[in-house]
Design a protein around this motif. Structure first.
Motif, PDB file in Angstrom:
ATOM      1  N   ARG A 125      14.240  -5.168   4.791  1.00 30.06           N
ATOM      2  CA  ARG A 125      13.307  -5.242   3.658  1.00 30.06           C
ATOM      3  C   ARG A 125      11.883  -5.479   4.134  1.00 30.06           C
ATOM      4  NH1 ARG A 125      13.380 -10.390   0.294  1.00 30.06           N
ATOM      5  NH2 ARG A 125      11.844 -10.062  -1.375  1.00 30.06           N
ATOM      6  N   ILE A 126      11.721  -6.317   5.142  1.00 25.39           N
ATOM      7  CA  ILE A 126      10.391  -6.597   5.696  1.00 25.39           C
ATOM      8  C   ILE A 126       9.809  -5.345   6.340  1.00 25.39           C
ATOM      9  CG2 ILE A 126       9.168  -7.909   7.482  1.00 25.39           C
ATOM     10  CD1 ILE A 126      11.239 -10.176   6.981  1.00 25.39           C
ATOM     11  N   VAL A 127      10.644  -4.626   7.093  1.00 23.35           N
ATOM     12  CA  VAL A 127      10.175  -3.397   7.745  1.00 23.35           C
ATOM     13  C   VAL A 127       9.686  -2.393   6.706  1.00 23.35           C
ATOM     14  CG1 VAL A 127      10.928  -1.384   9.080  1.00 23.35           C
ATOM     15  CG2 VAL A 127      11.561  -3.677   9.826  1.00 23.35           C
ATOM     16  N   GLU A 128      10.432  -2.254   5.615  1.00 18.96           N
ATOM     17  CA  GLU A 128       9.997  -1.319   4.569  1.00 18.96           C
ATOM     18  C   GLU A 128       8.668  -1.750   3.958  1.00 18.96           C
ATOM     19  OE1 GLU A 128      11.753   0.843   0.576  1.00 18.96           O
ATOM     20  OE2 GLU A 128      11.878  -1.327   0.756  1.00 18.96           O
ATOM     21  N   ARG A 129       8.534  -3.033   3.684  1.00 12.16           N
ATOM     22  CA  ARG A 129       7.291  -3.509   3.057  1.00 12.16           C
ATOM     23  C   ARG A 129       6.085  -3.256   3.942  1.00 12.16           C
ATOM     24  NH1 ARG A 129       2.968  -4.457   2.443  1.00 12.16           N
ATOM     25  NH2 ARG A 129       1.868  -6.048   1.207  1.00 12.16           N
ATOM     26  N   TYR A 130       6.239  -3.418   5.238  1.00  9.83           N
ATOM     27  CA  TYR A 130       5.094  -3.316   6.157  1.00  9.83           C
ATOM     28  C   TYR A 130       5.173  -2.053   7.022  1.00  9.83           C
ATOM     29  CZ  TYR A 130       4.069  -8.006   4.587  1.00  9.83           C
ATOM     30  OH  TYR A 130       3.766  -9.096   3.799  1.00  9.83           O
ATOM     31  N   GLU A 131       5.717  -0.974   6.462  1.00  8.15           N
ATOM     32  CA  GLU A 131       5.881   0.248   7.246  1.00  8.15           C
ATOM     33  C   GLU A 131       4.553   0.801   7.746  1.00  8.15           C
ATOM     34  OE1 GLU A 131       6.657   4.014   5.032  1.00  8.15           O
ATOM     35  OE2 GLU A 131       7.196   2.676   3.380  1.00  8.15           O
ATOM     36  N   ASN A 132       3.461   0.609   7.002  1.00 13.36           N
ATOM     37  CA  ASN A 132       2.158   1.116   7.452  1.00 13.36           C
ATOM     38  C   ASN A 132       1.599   0.312   8.623  1.00 13.36           C
ATOM     39  OD1 ASN A 132       2.280   2.983   5.413  1.00 13.36           O
ATOM     40  ND2 ASN A 132       0.753   2.003   4.105  1.00 13.36           N
ATOM     41  N   PRO A 185       0.834  -1.208   0.000  1.00 14.13           N
ATOM     42  CA  PRO A 185       0.000   0.000   0.000  1.00 14.13           C
ATOM     43  C   PRO A 185       0.871   1.262   0.000  1.00 14.13           C
ATOM     44  CG  PRO A 185      -0.668  -1.535   1.731  1.00 14.13           C
ATOM     45  CD  PRO A 185       0.644  -2.007   1.213  1.00 14.13           C
ATOM     46  N   PRO A 186       0.357   2.373  -0.497  1.00 11.99           N
ATOM     47  CA  PRO A 186       1.117   3.630  -0.440  1.00 11.99           C
ATOM     48  C   PRO A 186       1.444   3.989   1.009  1.00 11.99           C
ATOM     49  CG  PRO A 186      -0.796   3.850  -1.874  1.00 11.99           C
ATOM     50  CD  PRO A 186      -0.946   2.543  -1.167  1.00 11.99           C
ATOM     51  N   PRO A 187       2.632   4.548   1.258  1.00  8.60           N
ATOM     52  CA  PRO A 187       3.007   4.922   2.636  1.00  8.60           C
ATOM     53  C   PRO A 187       2.004   5.903   3.246  1.00  8.60           C
ATOM     54  CG  PRO A 187       4.913   5.013   1.200  1.00  8.60           C
ATOM     55  CD  PRO A 187       3.735   4.796   0.307  1.00  8.60           C
ATOM     56  N   GLN A 188       1.613   5.616   4.481  1.00  8.02           N
ATOM     57  CA  GLN A 188       0.665   6.460   5.208  1.00  8.02           C
ATOM     58  C   GLN A 188       1.225   6.744   6.601  1.00  8.02           C
ATOM     59  OE1 GLN A 188      -3.039   4.294   5.144  1.00  8.02           O
ATOM     60  NE2 GLN A 188      -3.580   5.011   3.091  1.00  8.02           N
ATOM     61  N   ASP A 225      -3.855  -7.364   6.528  1.00 13.88           N
ATOM     62  CA  ASP A 225      -5.175  -7.750   6.011  1.00 13.88           C
ATOM     63  C   ASP A 225      -6.285  -7.398   6.988  1.00 13.88           C
ATOM     64  OD1 ASP A 225      -3.845  -8.739   3.805  1.00 13.88           O
ATOM     65  OD2 ASP A 225      -3.934 -10.842   4.453  1.00 13.88           O
ATOM     66  N   ARG A 226      -6.009  -7.512   8.288  1.00 10.48           N
ATOM     67  CA  ARG A 226      -7.015  -7.198   9.308  1.00 10.48           C
ATOM     68  C   ARG A 226      -7.098  -5.708   9.611  1.00 10.48           C
ATOM     69  NH1 ARG A 226      -4.319 -11.548  12.007  1.00 10.48           N
ATOM     70  NH2 ARG A 226      -3.257  -9.980  13.286  1.00 10.48           N
ATOM     71  N   GLY A 227      -6.090  -4.958   9.210  1.00 11.96           N
ATOM     72  CA  GLY A 227      -6.024  -3.546   9.576  1.00 11.96           C
ATOM     73  C   GLY A 227      -5.444  -3.320  10.954  1.00 11.96           C
ATOM     74  N   ASP A 228      -4.728  -4.315  11.502  1.00 12.45           N
ATOM     75  CA  ASP A 228      -4.097  -4.189  12.812  1.00 12.45           C
ATOM     76  C   ASP A 228      -2.746  -3.488  12.706  1.00 12.45           C
ATOM     77  OD1 ASP A 228      -6.194  -5.554  13.907  1.00 12.45           O
ATOM     78  OD2 ASP A 228      -5.104  -7.424  14.252  1.00 12.45           O
ATOM     79  N   LYS A 229      -2.275  -2.965  13.821  1.00  7.84           N
ATOM     80  CA  LYS A 229      -0.916  -2.470  13.949  1.00  7.84           C
ATOM     81  C   LYS A 229      -0.085  -3.502  14.693  1.00  7.84           C
ATOM     82  CE  LYS A 229      -1.889   1.383  11.911  1.00  7.84           C
ATOM     83  NZ  LYS A 229      -1.420   1.639  10.532  1.00  7.84           N
ATOM     84  N   VAL A 230       1.250  -3.400  14.582  1.00  7.78           N
ATOM     85  CA  VAL A 230       2.147  -4.410  15.146  1.00  7.78           C
ATOM     86  C   VAL A 230       3.277  -3.735  15.917  1.00  7.78           C
ATOM     87  CG1 VAL A 230       3.841  -6.206  14.601  1.00  7.78           C
ATOM     88  CG2 VAL A 230       1.637  -6.162  13.405  1.00  7.78           C
ATOM     89  N   GLU A 272       2.881 -13.176   9.683  1.00  9.55           N
ATOM     90  CA  GLU A 272       2.181 -12.455  10.748  1.00  9.55           C
ATOM     91  C   GLU A 272       1.880 -11.011  10.339  1.00  9.55           C
ATOM     92  OE1 GLU A 272       0.951 -12.930  13.794  1.00  9.55           O
ATOM     93  OE2 GLU A 272       1.312 -15.087  13.859  1.00  9.55           O
ATOM     94  N   LEU A 273       2.837 -10.361   9.706  1.00 10.29           N
ATOM     95  CA  LEU A 273       2.642  -8.976   9.301  1.00 10.29           C
ATOM     96  C   LEU A 273       1.613  -8.858   8.179  1.00 10.29           C
ATOM     97  CD1 LEU A 273       6.359  -7.765   9.424  1.00 10.29           C
ATOM     98  CD2 LEU A 273       4.485  -6.956  10.873  1.00 10.29           C
ATOM     99  N   GLN A 274       1.626  -9.808   7.252  1.00 11.43           N
ATOM    100  CA  GLN A 274       0.635  -9.768   6.180  1.00 11.43           C
ATOM    101  C   GLN A 274      -0.775  -9.978   6.731  1.00 11.43           C
ATOM    102  OE1 GLN A 274       1.165  -8.995   2.803  1.00 11.43           O
ATOM    103  NE2 GLN A 274      -1.071  -8.797   3.012  1.00 11.43           N
TER     104      GLN A 274
END
Length: 625
Positions: free
Chosen positions: A437-444, A180-183, A411-416, A405-407
């Motif tokens: 790389r994982i942190v960048e992908r799931y930065e939102n 998703p676009p960075p938010q 999908d649920r709209g949760d934060k981690v 876990e991050l994906q």
């Protein structure tokens, strides 16, 4: 791994000057060569802990640097100046054969002790205890590892003789789901709930701490029953702790927990490990389990119903740093430790978390609606975990599990939130780069990262991989409870966007509390834990988001006084007497930008263009913990 005093280089073993002229390149030397390499891997970052450290702001060196450092000592000690590449490869071929024969471990250990003493890696008694503790596991690892004679000789003689590639590059798989676009998170509305999270790390309880003993003994850890009395002109260890190479008595940890009231109340506790002391050369499994159960019971006693979420430190096991991946079965596996942790922590963790804890020392759970907490076993990224010589590719499949876990959270709209012991910038390169790389992908999705291990107060900023210029996450590295080395005891509290629908769950601010040992150890005094500083107030931060920490680094680059404030707080109010000069300052600031191991490009903007070739040099300072 820490702290004030002299530089890390001064803490390293000096070159052995004795020549073993009666030794040849015969069969005994074959194993002596292997033993030196094994000791270089197992001992220096575990046992060279007795020299106080000026600063340790950068990720530890990888194993090639350790082996290269000890090679001149070997050559001088044994007269191997004319060791050729073909001879070296022949020697290591014979070593592999010799170590696979029955009955070799005891002989290997006896010679290792002599070698440890000859190279002055540790005092004689420590050498003997350490080798007996490490020998079985080290021989097992060596015989099962993929280290070839060509790789071993590349380490010893240089790249012209072979290539060290045992920690080869690898990649985890990311889902095909587009990012998703960075938010960036929005500031919470005025009056929104704020959670207070107590963060404990590196408690390092020393069962044998004894007031009045020598705080500067010859062993790696002092202020203990076996440290002896101090010289007549020097004071002994203080009642509550000591500014030296000492850990804490249980009463100081009890004082910390009993005195939390003014800093609370707390919604939950993150506790990122390192419970036992630094006497790593003489620890048994029984000792480690006693530390685990004693300190866990103390935490339960004083925190009562507050939920506590632990992570596994590198000192929990014995030998220290020894965390075999799950494919190692039987008595050499880590099951004895994970099972004990599951039993001790069962009141805090649900069944699904206990299942993966028993498997590999990591877990995930949902402490509140909209928030997922992931506790990583960072020993599977550790440069000092010698079991990874067998296979360092995503041990236990932990990073791939993290992606899943991050994906699912996305999908649920949760934060981690992620908690762990060793910070990602201190990990093996491939593990660290994959994590980045994982942190960048799931930065939102990723709202917070919390680590310990270095014993000092610092952070690591993450950037987008394409330009390495857009701050997108920050890992907070909290200071230790222990004094090791030369520090005040301390703990951290995070203020986090609270428990309400739509919460960002990001860190809003943090506070650090300390016990001033100078005051506490005065005759008749009682311990008083007090607020040392609040981050936003002290550093003039607009918020606690990644860009604010990025900007702070560059403000400290320009503002010497601001950096001196950071340096004072970095050491929990007890900095070394030696000032932090220009090189030290750049190295310290570089570390705050270095959430990815062995990546000097992250610091390129800190250093003038004319000095760019020296950026790599900022990565050369080791970290001892």
């Amino acid at each position: 791994m820490p702290r004030p005093g002299v530089s890390p280089g001064q803490g390293r073993p000096k070159s052995g000057r004795e020549r073993a002229s009666d030794r040849s390149l015969g069969a005994p030397c074959l194993r002596l060569l292997w033993l030196a390499l094994a000791l270089a891997l197992a001992l220096p970052d575990s046992l060279v802990l007795w020299s106080p450290v000026e600063a340790h702001p950068l990720p530890a060196q990888g194993h090639p640097a350790k082996f290269i450092r000890i090679a001149p000592q070997l050559r001088e000690a044994f007269g191997w100046w004319n060791l050729t590449c073909p001879t070296c490869k022949g020697l290591f071929t014979a070593i592999d054969f010799g170590l696979r024969t029955q009955g070799s471990v005891a002989w290997v250990g006896s010679v290792a002790i002599k070698l440890c003493i000859l190279l002055k890696i540790a005092p004689p008694a420590v050498c003997q205890s350490a080798v007996h503790l490490f020998e079985d596991d080290m021989v097992e690892v060596w015989t099962r590892s993929v280290l070839s004679p060509t790789e071993a000789c590349g380490l010893l003689l240089g790249s012209s003789c072979g290539h060290w590639d045992i920690f080869s590059s690898w990649n985890i798989s990311l889902p095909a789901v587009p990012k998703p676009p960075p938010q960036p998170p929005k500031p919470p509305a005025p009056g929104s709930p704020v959670s207070r999270v107590l963060f404990l790390t590196d408690l390092h309880w020393d069962h044998d701490y004894l007031e009045g003993t020598d705080p500067n003994c010859e062993n790696p850890l002092c202020c203990r029953r076996d440290s002896g009395p101090p010289p007549a002109s020097q004071p002994g260890a203080g009642y509550w702790g000591e500014y030296s190479k000492c850990d804490l008595p249980l009463r100081t940890l009890e004082s910390l927990l009993a005195g939390l009231g003014p800093a609370g109340p707390f919604d939950m506790v993150y506790w990122t490990g390192d419970i036992p002391a630094h006497n790593v050369w003489q620890q048994s499994r029984q000792d480690q389990l006693r530390a685990l159960t004693t300190v866990t019971a103390l935490v339960k006693k004083f925190l009562g119903p507050v939920p506590v979420y632990p992570a596994v430190g590198n000192h929990e096991s014995t030998p220290v740093n020894g965390f075999p991946p799950p494919f190692i079965k039987g008595n050499q596996s880590s099951q004895w430790l994970y099972e004990a942790m599951a039993k001790a922590w069962e009141p805090w963790l649900p069944a699904e978390a206990l299942y993966t804890l028993r498997f590999g020392g990591f877990y995930a759970l949902s402490p509140r609606p909209g928030l997922r907490l992931i506790s990583l076993n960072m020993n599977f990224c550790s440069r000092e975990n010698f079991w990874l010589l067998i296979n360092s590719t995503d041990p236990a499949g932990q990073l791939q599990w993290l992606v899943e876990e991050l994906q699912a959270a996305e999908d649920r709209g949760d934060k981690v939130h992620i908690i762990g012991h060793i910070p990602p910038g201190h990990c093996l390169k491939s593990w660290s780069w994959n994590y980045y790389r994982i942190v960048e992908r799931y930065e939102n999705t990723l709202a917070g990262q919390f680590f310990g291990h270095t014993h000092v107060d610092e952070f690591e900023v993450f950037y987008d991989e394409e330009t390495l210029s857009r701050p997108l996450s920050v890992a907070f590295l909290a200071p230790s409870a222990t004094t090791y080395i030369g520090l005040n005891p301390g703990y951290r509290i995070y203020q986090i966007d609270g428990n309400y629908s739509g919460s960002s769950h990001v860190v809003l601010d943090h506070e650090t509390y300390i016990l001033n040992l100078t005051e506490a150890n005065k005759p008749g005094a009682t311990p008083h834990w007090h607020l040392l500083y609040r981050a936003r107030e002290t550093y003039g931060l607009p918020n606690a988001l990644p860009t604010a920490w990025h900007d702070l680094v560059y403000r400290m680059r320009r503002d010497t006084q601001l950096f001196q404030t950071f340096w004072f707080l970095y050491h929990k109010g007890h900095p070394p007497s030696e000032p932090c000069g220009a090189t030290c300052r750049l190295a310290t600031l570089c570390a705050q930008l270095s959430a990815r191991a062995d990546s000097p490009a992250l610091c390129r903007h800190l250093v003038p263009d004319a000095s760019l070739p020296n950026v790599q040099g900022l990565w050369s300072r080791p970290v001892l913990c």
